[in-house]
Motif scaffolding. Sequence first.
Motif, PDB file in Angstrom:
ATOM      1  N   VAL A  35     141.194  74.139  73.656  1.00 49.17           N
ATOM      2  CA  VAL A  35     142.499  73.969  73.007  1.00 49.17           C
ATOM      3  C   VAL A  35     142.533  74.901  71.787  1.00 49.17           C
ATOM      4  O   VAL A  35     141.793  74.708  70.827  1.00 49.17           O
ATOM      5  N   LYS A  37     145.467  75.952  70.192  1.00 45.94           N
ATOM      6  CA  LYS A  37     146.769  75.938  69.520  1.00 45.94           C
ATOM      7  C   LYS A  37     146.583  76.181  68.025  1.00 45.94           C
ATOM      8  O   LYS A  37     145.457  76.134  67.515  1.00 45.94           O
ATOM      9  N   TYR A  41     143.134  76.520  65.786  1.00 44.31           N
ATOM     10  CA  TYR A  41     142.869  75.620  64.652  1.00 44.31           C
ATOM     11  C   TYR A  41     142.524  76.452  63.399  1.00 44.31           C
ATOM     12  O   TYR A  41     141.622  76.111  62.620  1.00 44.31           O
ATOM     13  N   LEU A  83     150.858  72.688  76.117  1.00 44.02           N
ATOM     14  CA  LEU A  83     150.746  71.227  76.031  1.00 44.02           C
ATOM     15  C   LEU A  83     151.998  70.599  75.424  1.00 44.02           C
ATOM     16  O   LEU A  83     152.319  69.445  75.692  1.00 44.02           O
ATOM     17  N   LYS A 127     153.236  65.050  82.536  1.00 43.74           N
ATOM     18  CA  LYS A 127     152.628  64.265  81.463  1.00 43.74           C
ATOM     19  C   LYS A 127     153.187  62.850  81.431  1.00 43.74           C
ATOM     20  O   LYS A 127     154.401  62.640  81.496  1.00 43.74           O
ATOM     21  N   ARG A 134     154.480  59.813  72.234  1.00 45.47           N
ATOM     22  CA  ARG A 134     154.949  61.157  71.865  1.00 45.47           C
ATOM     23  C   ARG A 134     155.600  61.762  73.103  1.00 45.47           C
ATOM     24  O   ARG A 134     156.690  61.342  73.468  1.00 45.47           O
ATOM     25  N   TYR A 162     148.575  64.311  83.448  1.00 50.13           N
ATOM     26  CA  TYR A 162     147.739  64.011  82.284  1.00 50.13           C
ATOM     27  C   TYR A 162     148.408  63.125  81.270  1.00 50.13           C
ATOM     28  O   TYR A 162     149.615  62.857  81.333  1.00 50.13           O
ATOM     29  N   HIS A 164     147.515  61.546  76.898  1.00 49.29           N
ATOM     30  CA  HIS A 164     146.794  61.866  75.656  1.00 49.29           C
ATOM     31  C   HIS A 164     146.419  60.569  74.945  1.00 49.29           C
ATOM     32  O   HIS A 164     147.258  59.677  74.793  1.00 49.29           O
ATOM     33  N   ASN A 204     140.601  64.188  75.036  1.00 50.05           N
ATOM     34  CA  ASN A 204     140.489  65.154  73.941  1.00 50.05           C
ATOM     35  C   ASN A 204     139.030  65.152  73.472  1.00 50.05           C
ATOM     36  O   ASN A 204     138.167  64.544  74.125  1.00 50.05           O
ATOM     37  N   SER A 205     138.740  65.765  72.327  1.00 51.51           N
ATOM     38  CA  SER A 205     137.341  65.816  71.866  1.00 51.51           C
ATOM     39  C   SER A 205     136.749  64.419  71.726  1.00 51.51           C
ATOM     40  O   SER A 205     135.652  64.152  72.233  1.00 51.51           O
ATOM     41  N   ARG A 220     140.010  68.318  77.538  1.00 51.47           N
ATOM     42  CA  ARG A 220     140.740  69.235  76.640  1.00 51.47           C
ATOM     43  C   ARG A 220     140.092  69.174  75.257  1.00 51.47           C
ATOM     44  O   ARG A 220     140.346  68.249  74.490  1.00 51.47           O
ATOM     45  N   ILE A 221     139.263  70.153  74.971  1.00 48.26           N
ATOM     46  CA  ILE A 221     138.470  70.109  73.741  1.00 48.26           C
ATOM     47  C   ILE A 221     139.130  70.968  72.656  1.00 48.26           C
ATOM     48  O   ILE A 221     139.281  72.177  72.815  1.00 48.26           O
ATOM     49  N   GLY A 222     139.500  70.318  71.568  1.00 48.57           N
ATOM     50  CA  GLY A 222     140.085  71.033  70.428  1.00 48.57           C
ATOM     51  C   GLY A 222     139.105  71.066  69.277  1.00 48.57           C
ATOM     52  O   GLY A 222     138.226  71.919  69.198  1.00 48.57           O
TER      53      GLY A 222
HETATM   54  C1  LIG Z   1     147.670  67.103  74.454  1.00 51.33           C
HETATM   55  C2  LIG Z   1     146.459  67.449  73.665  1.00 51.33           C
HETATM   56  N1  LIG Z   1     145.265  67.528  74.262  1.00 51.33           N
HETATM   57  C3  LIG Z   1     144.144  67.818  73.594  1.00 51.33           C
HETATM   58  C4  LIG Z   1     144.152  68.076  72.243  1.00 51.33           C
HETATM   59  C5  LIG Z   1     142.874  68.370  71.514  1.00 51.33           C
HETATM   60  O1  LIG Z   1     142.576  67.341  70.614  1.00 51.33           O
HETATM   61  P1  LIG Z   1     141.268  67.379  69.722  1.00 51.33           P
HETATM   62  O2  LIG Z   1     141.446  68.504  68.762  1.00 51.33           O
HETATM   63  O3  LIG Z   1     141.255  66.053  69.040  1.00 51.33           O
HETATM   64  O4  LIG Z   1     140.135  67.611  70.648  1.00 51.33           O
HETATM   65  C6  LIG Z   1     145.382  68.013  71.570  1.00 51.33           C
HETATM   66  C7  LIG Z   1     145.425  68.232  70.116  1.00 51.33           C
HETATM   67  O5  LIG Z   1     145.948  67.475  69.359  1.00 51.33           O
HETATM   68  C8  LIG Z   1     146.551  67.694  72.294  1.00 51.33           C
HETATM   69  O6  LIG Z   1     147.743  67.617  71.679  1.00 51.33           O
END
Ligand SMILES: Cc1ncc(COP(=O)(O)O)c(C=O)c1O
Length: 380
Positions: A35, A37, A41, A83, A127, A134, A162, A164, A204-205, A220-222
């Motif tokens: 991730v 975005k 980060y 996303l 989604k 959200r 998917y 979240h 997510n993470s 989905r790793i951010g």
């Molecule tokens: C839909 C979605 N998936 C994954 C992530 C990654 O989250 P994180 O940074 O907590 O791993 C985000 C970030 O907010 C997200 O909006």
Amino acid sequence: MSYRPTWCEVDVAAIRHNVRAFRRVFSPEVEIMAVVKADGYGHGAPVVARAALEAGATQLGVATLDEAVQLRENGLGAPILVLGPTEGRHVEEAFARKIAVTVFDADTVAAVARATERRGWGAVHLKVDTGMGRLGVRDEAELINLYRQLLAVPALRVEGLYSHLACADEADPSFSVAQHDRFRRFVTRMSQEGLPVPPLHLLNSAGALRFRGWAYRLVRIGISLYGYYPSVHVKTGEVPLRPALTWKTRVAHVKDVPPGTPISYGATYRTTEDLRILTLPVGYADGFSRLRSNRGHVLVRGRRAPIVGRVCMDQTMVAVPRHWDVQVGEEVVLLGTQGAERIDADEIAREMNTISYEVLTLIGKRVPRVSVDVEGGGEV
Ligand SMILES: Cc1ncc(COP(=O)(O)O)c(C=O)c1O
């Protein structure tokens, strides 16, 4: 080229290390989406994306179509999913660049159908909202209806279903368990309707660190890509992480002042002893938050020096004892490690009453990002 002696070093070896740390705990059929975005980060999306893909990530996730286009323009050809929401009128542009969009309502589904017909290619992830409140379809019948419409479009790929997690980083897992149950109900309904179940993804993470059994096809790793645990509750030695970003500056001015000297706007700080004041060329316009006025520290000569007075827009003062022979031009670490000391984004977040995510993404455009590869040694 930047003339400014304030910069961030982004260690691509740390990004690779963090991807591999997750790679090791999941079976090979689980894909990793990096991730990236918010410009990775705050680290620089193209650089992070490249490093993550090298280390075994196979997909990229962004918040907006603009971010996806930026990756394509930087030569990244991996699958990308937007996303966040994409306006119907822009879906064709996404498909023209082989970018997948997230869908959760009838208008977008209609736009997706039209765009796919025109382009001969389309890719979406559906989604569902299982508790985040959200984006996402909340109703099972509505999901089935949208899915049937998507399945009727030739050349359209439904690449994922998917959701979240909202509370995966909290001590109590019960909210996440309820979200997972809700997710399963959507999936079961699809099967009962005789529809093919698309690849599933939920984590997510925090989820990936904690609920590995729910990985399905993709995680989905951010934040953890960048070396941070989302909270203390999910910190585990099984997935060792290395922060990738170090924020540095150089001392712009040194002055020795007597007790009683006011420092910065509002004169909120007054020295109580003989001190050496260092002026640093960084301020809140760089994302060095004003909330850290008179509270935070920086690292000078491998030791902590307190921020004194208010953080200004472009400059900040710190105090050191007179016997530290600090010179103009000396390197100062604002975030990261210097010698045996470390100030990380979690510490700064606590001072600001926020989370590491915000500390990292606040670092402004005015601060150049430089890639370093510490495994390979030096700048790249
Ligand atoms: C839909 C979605 N998936 C994954 C992530 C990654 O989250 P994180 O940074 O907590 O791993 C985000 C970030 O907010 C997200 O909006």
